[in-house]
Every structure is written in C-alpha cells, then in structure tokens.
Design an enzyme around this catalytic site. Structure first.
Site, PDB file in Angstrom:
ATOM      1  CE  LYS A  68      18.227  92.622  37.266  1.00  0.00           C
ATOM      2  NZ  LYS A  68      19.172  94.070  37.238  1.00  0.00           N
ATOM      3  CE1 TYR A 242      23.697  94.494  35.629  1.00  0.00           C
ATOM      4  CE2 TYR A 242      25.753  94.868  36.651  1.00  0.00           C
ATOM      5  CZ  TYR A 242      24.398  94.472  36.812  1.00  0.00           C
ATOM      6  OH  TYR A 242      23.831  94.103  37.954  1.00  0.00           O
TER       7      TYR A 242
HETATM    8  N1  GLN Z   1      17.811  95.843  42.986  1.00  0.00           N
HETATM    9  C1  GLN Z   1      18.753  96.444  42.167  1.00  0.00           C
HETATM   10  C2  GLN Z   1      18.138  97.522  41.176  1.00  0.00           C
HETATM   11  O1  GLN Z   1      17.039  97.085  40.734  1.00  0.00           O
HETATM   12  C3  GLN Z   1      19.500  95.431  41.337  1.00  0.00           C
HETATM   13  C4  GLN Z   1      20.529  96.003  40.322  1.00  0.00           C
HETATM   14  C5  GLN Z   1      21.854  95.365  40.184  1.00  0.00           C
HETATM   15  O2  GLN Z   1      22.165  94.347  41.127  1.00  0.00           O
HETATM   16  N2  GLN Z   1      22.335  95.919  39.427  1.00  0.00           N
HETATM   17  O3  GLN Z   1      18.509  98.359  41.097  1.00  0.00           O
END
Ligand code: GLN
Length: 320
Positions: A68, A242
């Site tokens: 991301k 997060y």
């Molecule tokens: N591909 C995962 C999703 O979209 C990525 C989420 C993550 O790594 N937290 O749920």
C-alpha cells in the site's frame, strides 16, 4: 572477521522469539491459511548496502498490505498530491484495515493504508495505466527490491474468489464517485498487487530503498521519486499498522507497514530497512513476533525517532 553487532542482535532475537506461539494465521483468504506458523525470519538492509539475515529470511510470502505505501507513492508520482487528496485522506482511522466506512462529508477513505484507501489508489492508477497497471506496479516494486518479483497465482485466485468484503468496499467507493467505473478491473489489480511474492530480504531492501531517498542501496536504481518518499514514510508513520498505529509510533517510533500474510517492513530514515516474517497475527492483523522484534530492535539501537535517552541514530551510524 568479527560478526557484526547487528547480525548478533538479530540472531539473538530470533532465538528468543522462535518458540513464541501467540497469534493466529489469517484464514479469511483461504490460501493464506496454508502458511506454516512456525516460520520466522528477520532481515536488516542498510543504506550502504549491507544485509543481515536470520531465520527464514529467504522464504517467499505475499506482500499483501505492505504494497500500500508503494502504490500510494506511485499515485502521487502519477497524479500529484492535490489530485490524490481528492480521493483519499491522510488521517488515521482508528479502525480495522477492512472497515467499511468513509470520511464524513468528503466520502473519501480515511487513508491509503487501509483497504478502502488502497483500492482507491489502485483505481486511480488503473484510470491512467489501464491494462498495464499491474505490470507497472510489478516493475516498480521489482526495482525497489532489486530483483524481478512475481505473483502468487493461488493466493490471487483465492482472494479474487472470496474477496466479497473488498468488492463491497469497491462498490461503495464507486457509489460515491471515489473510483472510476472500471471498479472491478481496479479491484482485480488490487488483488494482484497484494499477491506479489517477496521474502524478508526483499522487504528489507525495499525499506532500505525508502530510507535511502528512493534509491535501491544495492543496485543504485532510483525506484521512487525523492519527493514522494517523504509522503510514503509519513503515511506509514501515522497509519501503517492499522488501529495499532498510535501505539506503534509510541513504542517503536519508525514508519512501518504490516500485511496479513505476516510481513512487517519498518524504515529507519537514511539508515535501515527492517523486515520480519511470521504468520501468527494479533487481533488487529499485525504479526505478533514482528511487532516484538521491531520493538526490541528500536530499544536496543535507539531507532525511535524521538529517542533521546540513548545515543539514538548516531549510535547506529557507528555500526553501519
Ligand atoms: N489482500 C488483503 C485484503 O485486502 C490485504 C489486507 C492486509 O494485508 N491487511 O484483505
């Protein structure tokens, strides 16, 4: 030759944490549930090109959300900060990575480190690069890692098949005009970008590339624009872990990003990329051992951005 102090430190940390069993492997993407929870790797890459590894640091796993900050950087390069800001905010959400919510008033996702924001960013890239989007992403990630990366097809298909929540988020974004009409195609690219295979070593080098102002410290290739690196690290600092981001900033104090397959990438600006892999996640979706190892490294070497009790980064300088 004497073993380097950083090498000794990560071997000791590996030894200390290798028996830890706290946390659960993610299973909501069925293919991720096949990961071996005992695998555990730590890698450090310095901005002057040294690599220190311990444990399973060459084991491939999917990058997931650690993609991301990099796609955010690519969007900033392609569209500039003003246009990107019309689609996604830079405010920590305090909510889970997969929350179905948008900012009051603007209807933008809170930030590009959670799924809604990252899907928006990928949709922006898709608007410009169309069918070439995934190849462009893969190429730039490969430049940062210093080797050609590839995608794990089984994980991609698994997520494509079961990613109903992300699909719902994409359609919510479409409803509010935050993504363009080809939302399904953009979502497909998002699933693919999350399924790019990396090792701890790759992630450490990608982190070191950010620490080194966008230039891969081993190949010397410029992977990201100087100006966007600052934004990528700032967003990782405030939103990368997060709903643990505040506590992480307090405890560890460096920009970082985690992913649900168990990777954590942390960046010590101008000095170090840190990567850990362990698939056992805490309830927020962060790797349990990854957090503990990064916290120990930060404490031992004074990596926290605001550390003034010990010698801070100048101490690390003497080691590099
Ligand atoms: N591909 C995962 C999703 O979209 C990525 C989420 C993550 O790594 N937290 O749920």
């Amino acid at each position: 030759m004497e073993t380097h102090e950083l090498q000794i430190a990560i071997e000791q940390m590996h030894e200390r944490w290798k028996g830890a069993t706290a946390g659960e492997v993610a299973t909501y993407i069925p293919e991720l549930g096949r990961a071996d929870p005992d695998k555990f790797g730590i890698t450090l890459a310095t901005t002057n090109g040294h690599i220190y590894q311990s444990g399973d640091s060459d084991l491939p796993f999917t990058i997931q959300s650690i993609s991301k900050p990099f796609t955010f950087g690519l969007a900033l390069e392609a569209f500039g900060a003003k246009r990107v800001a019309q689609h996604v905010g830079v405010e920590p959400s305090g909510d889970a990575f997969n929350a179905i919510e948008l900012q009051n008033g603007s209807n933008r996702p809170h930030n590009p480190m959670i799924n809604s924001g990252a899907i928006t960013v990928t949709a922006l890239l898709h608007e410009k690069y169309g069918n070439e989007t995934f190849d462009m992403i893969l190429e730039r990630f490969s430049l940062a890692a210093g080797r050609p990366l590839s995608m794990d097809r089984a994980v991609y298909e698994s997520e494509y098949r079961t990613g109903h929540r992300n699909r719902a988020i994409a359609h919510l974004l479409l409803n509010f005009g935050m993504v363009h009409d080809a939302a399904e195609e953009a979502l497909d690219v998002y699933f693919k970008q999350c399924s790019i295979l990396v090792t701890c070593r790759d992630l450490a080098v990608m982190g070191a590339t950010l620490a080194n102002m966008g230039m891969n410290p081993i190949t010397r290739a410029q992977a990201f624009d100087l100006a966007t690196v600052k934004c990528m690290m700032a967003i990782m600092f405030t939103c990368g872990m997060y709903d643990y981001s505040g506590e992480w900033a307090y405890r560890v104090g460096v920009p970082a990003k985690s992913g649900v397959s168990g990777g954590v990438m942390a960046v010590v600006n101008r000095q170090l990329g840190i990567a850990t892999y362990s698939a056992r996640l805490d309830p927020r979706g962060n790797s349990h051992r990854g957090i503990e190892v990064c916290a120990e490294l930060a404490n031992s070497f004074g990596l926290h951005a605001f550390d003034c009790l010990n010698m801070g980064s100048s101490f690390l300088d003497t080691l590099l």
